[in-house]
Design a protein around this motif. Structure first.
Motif, PDB file in Angstrom:
ATOM      1  N   ASN A 167       0.826  -1.205   0.000  1.00 45.78           N
ATOM      2  CA  ASN A 167       0.000   0.000   0.000  1.00 45.78           C
ATOM      3  C   ASN A 167       0.864   1.261   0.000  1.00 45.78           C
ATOM      4  OD1 ASN A 167       0.352   1.144   2.824  1.00 45.78           O
ATOM      5  ND2 ASN A 167      -0.251  -0.958   3.294  1.00 45.78           N
ATOM      6  N   ALA A 168       0.222   2.393  -0.247  1.00 43.35           N
ATOM      7  CA  ALA A 168       0.922   3.682  -0.303  1.00 43.35           C
ATOM      8  C   ALA A 168       0.929   4.405   1.041  1.00 43.35           C
ATOM      9  CB  ALA A 168       0.260   4.572  -1.361  1.00 43.35           C
ATOM     10  N   LEU A 169       0.438   3.760   2.094  1.00 38.55           N
ATOM     11  CA  LEU A 169       0.279   4.435   3.381  1.00 38.55           C
ATOM     12  C   LEU A 169       1.511   4.369   4.271  1.00 38.55           C
ATOM     13  CD1 LEU A 169      -3.310   3.149   4.221  1.00 38.55           C
ATOM     14  CD2 LEU A 169      -2.645   5.285   3.073  1.00 38.55           C
TER      15      LEU A 169
ATOM     16  N   SER B 204      -0.920   2.877   7.901  1.00 35.02           N
ATOM     17  CA  SER B 204      -1.708   1.671   7.654  1.00 35.02           C
ATOM     18  C   SER B 204      -2.272   1.141   8.961  1.00 35.02           C
ATOM     19  CB  SER B 204      -0.833   0.616   6.971  1.00 35.02           C
ATOM     20  OG  SER B 204      -1.571  -0.548   6.718  1.00 35.02           O
TER      21      SER B 204
ATOM     22  N   THR C 117      -5.125   3.227  10.214  1.00 31.11           N
ATOM     23  CA  THR C 117      -6.346   2.897   9.457  1.00 31.11           C
ATOM     24  C   THR C 117      -6.979   1.625   9.999  1.00 31.11           C
ATOM     25  OG1 THR C 117      -5.313   3.877   7.490  1.00 31.11           O
ATOM     26  CG2 THR C 117      -7.279   2.529   7.138  1.00 31.11           C
TER      27      THR C 117
ATOM     28  N   VAL D 116      -1.103  11.448   1.882  1.00 27.52           N
ATOM     29  CA  VAL D 116      -0.638  10.161   1.339  1.00 27.52           C
ATOM     30  C   VAL D 116      -0.776  10.038  -0.177  1.00 27.52           C
ATOM     31  CG1 VAL D 116      -1.013   8.884   3.493  1.00 27.52           C
ATOM     32  CG2 VAL D 116      -2.881   9.059   1.830  1.00 27.52           C
TER      33      VAL D 116
ATOM     34  N   LYS E 229      -3.053   7.680  -4.600  1.00 27.69           N
ATOM     35  CA  LYS E 229      -3.041   6.226  -4.375  1.00 27.69           C
ATOM     36  C   LYS E 229      -3.322   5.921  -2.911  1.00 27.69           C
ATOM     37  CE  LYS E 229      -0.002   4.997  -8.179  1.00 27.69           C
ATOM     38  NZ  LYS E 229       1.266   4.412  -8.570  1.00 27.69           N
ATOM     39  N   GLY E 230      -2.785   6.730  -2.029  1.00 29.06           N
ATOM     40  CA  GLY E 230      -3.025   6.543  -0.604  1.00 29.06           C
ATOM     41  C   GLY E 230      -4.488   6.709  -0.239  1.00 29.06           C
TER      42      GLY E 230
ATOM     43  N   ASP F 296      -6.035   3.596  -1.094  1.00 34.39           N
ATOM     44  CA  ASP F 296      -5.590   2.556  -0.166  1.00 34.39           C
ATOM     45  C   ASP F 296      -6.266   2.664   1.193  1.00 34.39           C
ATOM     46  OD1 ASP F 296      -4.065   1.295  -2.074  1.00 34.39           O
ATOM     47  OD2 ASP F 296      -2.152   2.100  -1.367  1.00 34.39           O
ATOM     48  N   VAL F 297      -6.568   3.876   1.645  1.00 36.07           N
ATOM     49  CA  VAL F 297      -7.337   4.018   2.884  1.00 36.07           C
ATOM     50  C   VAL F 297      -8.710   3.376   2.708  1.00 36.07           C
ATOM     51  CG1 VAL F 297      -8.522   5.664   4.407  1.00 36.07           C
ATOM     52  CG2 VAL F 297      -6.126   6.037   3.803  1.00 36.07           C
TER      53      VAL F 297
END
Length: 184
Positions: A57-59, A64, A67, A140, A143-144, A147-148
């Motif tokens: 992921n991008a986080l 991450s 989240t 983020v 993409k982040g 991803d969230v």
């Protein structure tokens, strides 16, 4: 007396042949996936999404975990919360920071509050507000942001499975938390 689990984590000796290749990887390491193994096709389909959401992921590790922790809190999933207290500690988060994830946004670090607000909006109003989208993109990237959303959906599904099946926390996590009680 409580009812026995209808779908307890599947032990190695009863592991489904069609997903034998997953048993020695991620799926055999956690009770949540051993429970999901009651539906081998689901677990097999789950593996590539898990790779992205959990690892690629991008986080980054800490956001991450924020989240996931806020998702677990919203789901009232003891398994998810405790599993990720352990993982959050492993990526350098203090018990105070982890504990703040359960509380009001104003009591959190600004970045954690941005993530937690997004999680809360997804649970509460089923979408991200324009302001939250802008804040997430600033934090983020685009993409982040996706991803969230994906992480909340992914861990919500796991939380529903865990809560419905009464999946017990993994022994190693229970032992670690007994040895180092969570103080947040």
């Amino acid at each position: 007396m409580t009812d026995p689990l209808r779908f307890p984590p599947i032990p190695d000796g009863a592991w489904p042949d069609q997903i034998a290749d997953l048993r020695d990887g991620f799926a055999g390491k956690l009770n949540v996936y051993r429970t999901m193994a009651h539906d081998p096709e689901l677990l097999k389909a789950w593996a590539p999404l898990r790779q992205h959401v959990v690892i690629d992921n991008a986080l980054g590790p800490q956001l991450s975990e924020v989240t996931i922790l806020r998702t677990g809190h919203n789901l009232e999933s003891s398994y998810e919360w405790n599993q990720h207290v352990h993982r959050a500690r492993a990526c350098g988060m203090s018990d105070a920071q982890i504990g703040s994830i359960r509380g009001p946004l104003a009591a959190m670090d600004a970045d954690d509050a941005t993530i937690a607000r997004a999680v809360d909006e997804l649970f509460g109003v089923k979408r991200l507000s324009p302001d939250t989208q802008k804040a997430l993109i600033a934090l983020v990237g685009e993409k982040g942001l996706f991803d969230v959303i994906a992480t909340v959906g992914f861990y919500s599904t796991l939380g529903y499975i865990l809560n419905s099946c009464g999946t017990p926390l993994d022994d190693d996590i229970s032992a670690d938390l007994a040895d180092k009680p969570f103080t947040g």
